[in-house]
Each structure stands twice: as C-alpha cells, then as structure tokens.
Enzyme design. Structure first.
Site, PDB file in Angstrom:
ATOM      1  CE1 TYR A 154     -23.327  21.218  36.828  1.00 28.82           C
ATOM      2  CE2 TYR A 154     -24.027  23.405  37.547  1.00 28.82           C
ATOM      3  CZ  TYR A 154     -23.034  22.465  37.352  1.00 28.82           C
ATOM      4  OH  TYR A 154     -21.727  22.773  37.670  1.00 28.82           O
ATOM      5  CG  HIS A 198     -18.186  15.249  36.703  1.00 27.23           C
ATOM      6  ND1 HIS A 198     -18.229  15.798  37.968  1.00 27.23           N
ATOM      7  CD2 HIS A 198     -17.077  14.488  36.650  1.00 27.23           C
ATOM      8  CE1 HIS A 198     -17.168  15.386  38.633  1.00 27.23           C
ATOM      9  NE2 HIS A 198     -16.446  14.589  37.870  1.00 27.23           N
TER      10      HIS A 198
HETATM   11  C1  DQA Z   1     -20.276  18.816  38.481  1.00 23.10           C
HETATM   12  C2  DQA Z   1     -19.110  19.605  37.871  1.00 23.10           C
HETATM   13  C3  DQA Z   1     -18.317  20.300  38.942  1.00 23.10           C
HETATM   14  O1  DQA Z   1     -17.246  21.056  38.377  1.00 23.10           O
HETATM   15  C4  DQA Z   1     -19.200  21.278  39.712  1.00 23.10           C
HETATM   16  O2  DQA Z   1     -18.478  21.888  40.750  1.00 23.10           O
HETATM   17  C5  DQA Z   1     -20.441  20.631  40.215  1.00 23.10           C
HETATM   18  C6  DQA Z   1     -21.147  19.705  39.350  1.00 23.10           C
HETATM   19  C7  DQA Z   1     -21.182  18.199  37.396  1.00 23.10           C
HETATM   20  O3  DQA Z   1     -21.949  17.302  37.747  1.00 23.10           O
HETATM   21  O4  DQA Z   1     -21.141  18.606  36.236  1.00 23.10           O
HETATM   22  O5  DQA Z   1     -20.914  20.940  41.303  1.00 23.10           O
HETATM   23  O6  DQA Z   1     -19.757  17.775  39.266  1.00 23.10           O
END
Ligand code: DQA
Length: 143
Positions: free
Chosen positions: A23, A101
C-alpha cells in the site's frame, strides 16, 4: 461547482503503517492532502471521510444524498468484497460512484477478485497506488 465526496473504508486509516510493500508509505493524511489539493485545483468542493464501521459508511452515503454530492470516490477496503449494505446504499442514493483500490486486487488473493460494490459503480480503478484517486478526479473533471 461539483461536490465530490471521498470515502475510505475499513483499515485505510492504517496506511503508511499497514503492509507498505503493498500500500506504500504515505499515510491517509498525506493522500487526503494530495486528493483535496487536486480536487480544489479542478474547482471541486471536496470532502473526505474514513470509517472502520460499515454502518457509518452507509449513513455517510445516505447523507451524501441530502448534501447533494455529485460524485463519490470510494475505496471501501475489505468491505468491497462482502458489504451488500454498502452496495445497497449506493443503489439507493443513485450518486455516481468511482471505486478505487490502491493495490491491484486482481493480482492478489482470489477473495479480493470479487467486488460487490463495482457492479453499482461507474467503474473501478485498481492497482495505481494513490494515483487512482487522482485518476478518478480527472475523470470527473472531463465530464
Ligand atoms: C484495498 C484492497 C482490499 O482488498 C483490501 O481489503 C483493502 C485495501 C486497496 O485499496 O487496495 O483494505 O481496497
């Protein structure tokens, strides 16, 4: 003036600390600052909201209706994969939602490949780090 609400769902308050290899290092505060600056430079009225509670997100989506929000940019986090309640809230208010995402959910575990909210969204942007939020703003700006 277009009103844009950005909703961050569960665990996204932990950005910067949480799995930085997936992330990134930026905190949610850093990302929100970048989003709001870009939104303002496009002439949008910007609001950001984060919650780890499904019901609070549902209520924020309902409030978006009375607030006359024009667009919602939403990263529901893990709620993406199972929250029928959030999906139904989106359908109820009929405000166009752009799903974002940070990671590419399709290169990850299979349980992340299904989004219950994407079918009620305009579209989904996935895998472009926090730039996905800026891409969503560009889309709104082009309309
Ligand atoms: C997310 C992807 C989701 O699978 C995960 O549970 C998240 C972050 C992303 O921003 O990549 O919490 O939404």
């Amino acid at each position: 003036m277009k009103k844009v609400l950005v909703i961050h769902g569960v665990n996204l308050n932990m950005l910067g600390v949480r799995e930085p290899g997936i992330y990134g290092n930026k905190t949610l505060e850093d990302i929100n600052k970048i989003i709001v600056e870009k939104g303002n430079s496009c002439g949008f009225e910007m609001e950001v909201f984060q919650s780890n509670y499904e019901g609070e997100i549902v209520e924020r989506i309902h409030k978006a209706f009375t607030d006359k929000i024009d667009f919602i940019i939403m990263n529901p986090g893990a709620f993406t994969h199972y929250s029928i309640a959030i999906r139904d809230a989106v359908s109820a208010v009929k405000i166009p939602v752009i799903e974002v995402h940070i990671s590419n959910v399709y290169t990850r575990e299979e349980f992340r490949h299904n989004s219950v909210t994407a079918p009620v969204s305009v579209g989904q942007i996935t895998g472009f780090s926090y730039f996905g939020y800026l891409m969503a703003l560009d889309y709104i700006n082009y309309l």
